[in-house]
Design a protein around this motif. Structure first.
Motif, PDB file in Angstrom:
ATOM      1  N   ALA A 151       0.808  -1.227   0.000  1.00  0.00           N
ATOM      2  CA  ALA A 151       0.000   0.000   0.000  1.00  0.00           C
ATOM      3  C   ALA A 151       0.840   1.275   0.000  1.00  0.00           C
ATOM      4  O   ALA A 151       0.518   2.230  -0.733  1.00  0.00           O
ATOM      5  CB  ALA A 151      -0.971  -0.009   1.181  1.00  0.00           C
ATOM      6  N   HIS A 155       0.504   4.095  -2.963  1.00  0.00           N
ATOM      7  CA  HIS A 155       0.106   5.478  -2.641  1.00  0.00           C
ATOM      8  C   HIS A 155       1.125   6.476  -3.175  1.00  0.00           C
ATOM      9  O   HIS A 155       0.750   7.490  -3.790  1.00  0.00           O
ATOM     10  CB  HIS A 155      -0.036   5.616  -1.127  1.00  0.00           C
ATOM     11  CG  HIS A 155      -0.317   7.016  -0.676  1.00  0.00           C
ATOM     12  ND1 HIS A 155      -1.577   7.593  -0.759  1.00  0.00           N
ATOM     13  CD2 HIS A 155       0.503   7.977  -0.149  1.00  0.00           C
ATOM     14  CE1 HIS A 155      -1.525   8.831  -0.310  1.00  0.00           C
ATOM     15  NE2 HIS A 155      -0.273   9.087   0.071  1.00  0.00           N
ATOM     16  N   ARG A 158       1.083   6.841  -6.960  1.00  0.00           N
ATOM     17  CA  ARG A 158      -0.076   7.606  -7.456  1.00  0.00           C
ATOM     18  C   ARG A 158       0.012   9.082  -7.082  1.00  0.00           C
ATOM     19  O   ARG A 158      -0.244   9.957  -7.916  1.00  0.00           O
ATOM     20  CB  ARG A 158      -1.366   6.994  -6.900  1.00  0.00           C
ATOM     21  CG  ARG A 158      -2.627   7.767  -7.341  1.00  0.00           C
ATOM     22  CD  ARG A 158      -3.894   7.011  -7.030  1.00  0.00           C
ATOM     23  NE  ARG A 158      -4.026   5.859  -7.912  1.00  0.00           N
ATOM     24  CZ  ARG A 158      -3.941   4.594  -7.529  1.00  0.00           C
ATOM     25  NH1 ARG A 158      -3.723   4.303  -6.260  1.00  0.00           N
ATOM     26  NH2 ARG A 158      -4.085   3.608  -8.394  1.00  0.00           N
ATOM     27  N   GLN A 159       0.377   9.372  -5.835  1.00  0.00           N
ATOM     28  CA  GLN A 159       0.377  10.762  -5.365  1.00  0.00           C
ATOM     29  C   GLN A 159       1.660  11.510  -5.733  1.00  0.00           C
ATOM     30  O   GLN A 159       1.656  12.732  -5.800  1.00  0.00           O
ATOM     31  CB  GLN A 159       0.193  10.783  -3.840  1.00  0.00           C
ATOM     32  CG  GLN A 159      -1.126  10.201  -3.383  1.00  0.00           C
ATOM     33  CD  GLN A 159      -2.326  10.934  -3.945  1.00  0.00           C
ATOM     34  OE1 GLN A 159      -2.337  12.169  -4.006  1.00  0.00           O
ATOM     35  NE2 GLN A 159      -3.344  10.193  -4.381  1.00  0.00           N
TER      36      GLN A 159
END
Length: 566
Positions: A151, A155, A158-159
């Motif tokens: 995870a 994250h 993507r961010q």
């Protein structure tokens, strides 16, 4: 300025294990080449995960934030210690040669080695191994589901994260190659121009690829949508991978190498890594005849250089993938062989390398990464992963965000012809379908009656000597941070020179070494050593992160209170 380890008086004193009270670790420690990756590992430990869950999080996050060094399009070696069983496991997730990659495929019309084909684009890429290692760690050793340990990487992909100087400089060096491939250029030119330090770097395609891996495990990468996209990308650029060889990739479980040096037991990487064998040769050659701690700085460097010279010669001649090549392990590991090497060393004169017959073998680049972890139960991980050259092959597979490695250049593609690093190789390291290329990656554990240490480094052929000097530093009583910061020197047989960082030797020490017949070449700094330690006497944990890397980090954590059942 002289080396810190050479000036530290005394070695760690021997304490009989039977008379010593062993205290369990009072916390956990993670050291890696990027703060975000260290944070991801600590996050898993806070959630009740163990060192192996933390390793999945650190490894996958490094694949996102250090694409210049490693990624899920590459491979690595993982040295694991399971505190519950007391067993050590060496997980070989090195890339493998595709069936199509015969030596003839890498020759041009004149029969010369095609450097562009061996270092750039689809032909330079081996079948990736890192995703399979992440799945294995989570399913066989971890406590947390794979989708939890992946995870943080998803994250961040993507961010986004801020670009740092090494990434930007690396792209500038590889720009001509990367800009050939539309997906690579689109990734690097996110705001319409070349990347700059501080810009937000997002990888939405890689986030989706990691999500498929998290949801589907092994099949989420090696089969299904991701596999189809990878196969199409390679084919569209003129390469040839088959669904069968991609879908049948498997990690290998190998017995770690074990030997002793003074008061330490050493557990380290076996072939297809050359690191463990080379370190064992060097340390056994020294240990049987000399006490470095009782010698002057110049004497230490001279003797270590001579031992390095002989070990790297043997690396060249004998080592390769043990599934394809018979490696004379018993001979190379024996103390009798080390004694024979020692007898050829003059204590005051250098041995010219051209008197030691043979020819040099291919060595990988220094754009690799390492991380080390110890948790509050005593589990530990030392892991080194890579894509070989800066940004690997330079080719991102469209729709995946996966930057393919260029590890095929680590094979001896044409005997007698230099590879990217001006060195040559033999049949022992020639490519064959499914074969793993020779490596210098050397994740290592060392243990004394008082201390447990995990350490490793990037640095190509210099990985071996970085870790070697780290072991000697711990033996001479340095702290973990002092070990990570040690000035470095290196000799790899050919070319016949001692490479040294600019702050390693004083002018007088260089002059004294040259009087012995050594050549000294002063260079910029190299490597990125990451190490962690647990003291058995009081349970404290600490670590060291290489100051040469401004984005690296080490972080400790008090005992996690959340527990997750196996």
């Amino acid at each position: 300025m002289g080396s810190a380890w050479a000036k530290t008086p005394g070695a760690v004193s021997a304490v009989p294990v039977a008379t010593q009270q062993v205290v369990a670790p009072k916390g956990a420690v993670v050291a890696s080449g990027h703060q975000l990756a260290t944070n991801a590992g600590i996050q898993m430990l806070r959630m009740g995960g163990n060192a192996f869950d933390a390793a999945v999080a650190v490894s996958s996050t490094l694949s996102v934030v250090e694409p210049i060094s490693s990624g899920i399009g590459g491979g690595g070696f993982f040295l694991l210690h399971d505190a519950r069983t007391g067993k050590d496991v060496f997980l070989d997730a090195r890339e493998t040669s595709p069936e199509s990659a015969t030596p003839e495929q890498f020759l041009d019309a004149q029969g010369n080695l095609d450097i562009n084909k061996s270092q750039n684009g689809p032909w330079s890429a081996g079948i990736p191994g890192l995703p399979a290692a992440l799945v294995h760690l989570a399913e066989r050793h971890g406590r947390l589901p794979l989708n939890v340990s992946l995870a943080p990487a998803i994250h961040i992909a993507r961010q986004g994260f801020p670009l740092y100087a090494r990434m930007v400089k690396g792209y500038e060096e590889r720009k001509d190659v990367m800009d050939r491939f539309p997906a690579s250029k689109a990734l690097m030119w996110q705001d319409g121009d070349a990347p700059e330090v501080g810009e937000l770097f997002k990888q939405p395609d890689l986030a989706r690829t990691l999500e498929r891996l998290a949801a589907g495990g092994y099949d989420g990468f090696y089969k299904g949508e991701t596999a189809q996209l990878l196969l199409k990308a390679v084919a569209d650029e003129g390469g040839r991978w088959t669904p069968q060889e991609l879908g049948s990739y498997a990690v290998k479980f190998r017995e770690p190498l074990r030997f002793s040096y003074r008061n330490w037991s050493v557990t380290t990487a076996p072939p297809p890594s050359s690191g463990g064998i080379a370190m064992q040769e060097i340390l056994q050659t020294i240990d049987g005849g000399w006490n470095l701690n009782a010698m002057s700085r110049v004497e230490q460097v001279h003797l270590l250089t001579e031992a390095m010279r002989r070990a790297y010669r043997d690396r060249t001649i004998y080592l390769g993938d043990p599934d394809f090549v018979k490696v004379p392990m018993a001979r190379l590991q024996s103390k009798e062989y080390a004694a024979g090497l020692r007898a050829t060393i003059h204590p005051q004169k250098a041995t010219p390398s051209d008197l030691l017959i043979g020819q040099p073998a291919p060595l990988e680049d220094d754009e690799t990464t390492h991380f080390s972890i110890i948790d509050s139960e005593g589990n530990r991980v030392a892991a080194t992963q890579t894509v070989n050259l800066l940004y690997g092959s330079g080719m991102v597979a469209p729709g995946t965000g996966v930057l393919l490695n260029d590890e095929m250049d680590d094979f001896a593609l044409k005997p007698g012809t230099p590879n990217a690093f001006g060195v040559m190789g033999f049949e022992a390291n020639a490519p064959k379908p499914g074969k793993r290329m020779l490596s210098s990656m050397s994740p290592t554990f060392i243990e004394s009656p008082t201390d447990v240490v995990a350490l490793g480094a990037p640095g190509g052929s210099r990985i071996i000597t970085e870790v070697l000097l780290g072991i000697i530093g711990y033996d001479q009583g340095l702290s973990s941070q002092q070990v990570a910061a040690l000035p470095r020197f290196h000799h790899q047989w050919l070319p016949d020179t001692i490479y040294a960082e600019h702050n390693t030797f004083s002018p007088q020490e260089i002059a004294d070494l040259e009087k012995m017949g050594h050549k000294v070449t002063v260079q910029k700094t190299w490597g990125n050593l990451q190490t962690v330690r647990y003291r058995k006497t009081d349970g404290t944990v600490d670590g060291g992160t290489d100051p040469r890397n401004p984005v690296g980090s080490v972080q400790t954590l008090r005992r996690a209170v959340i527990k997750v059942a196996r």
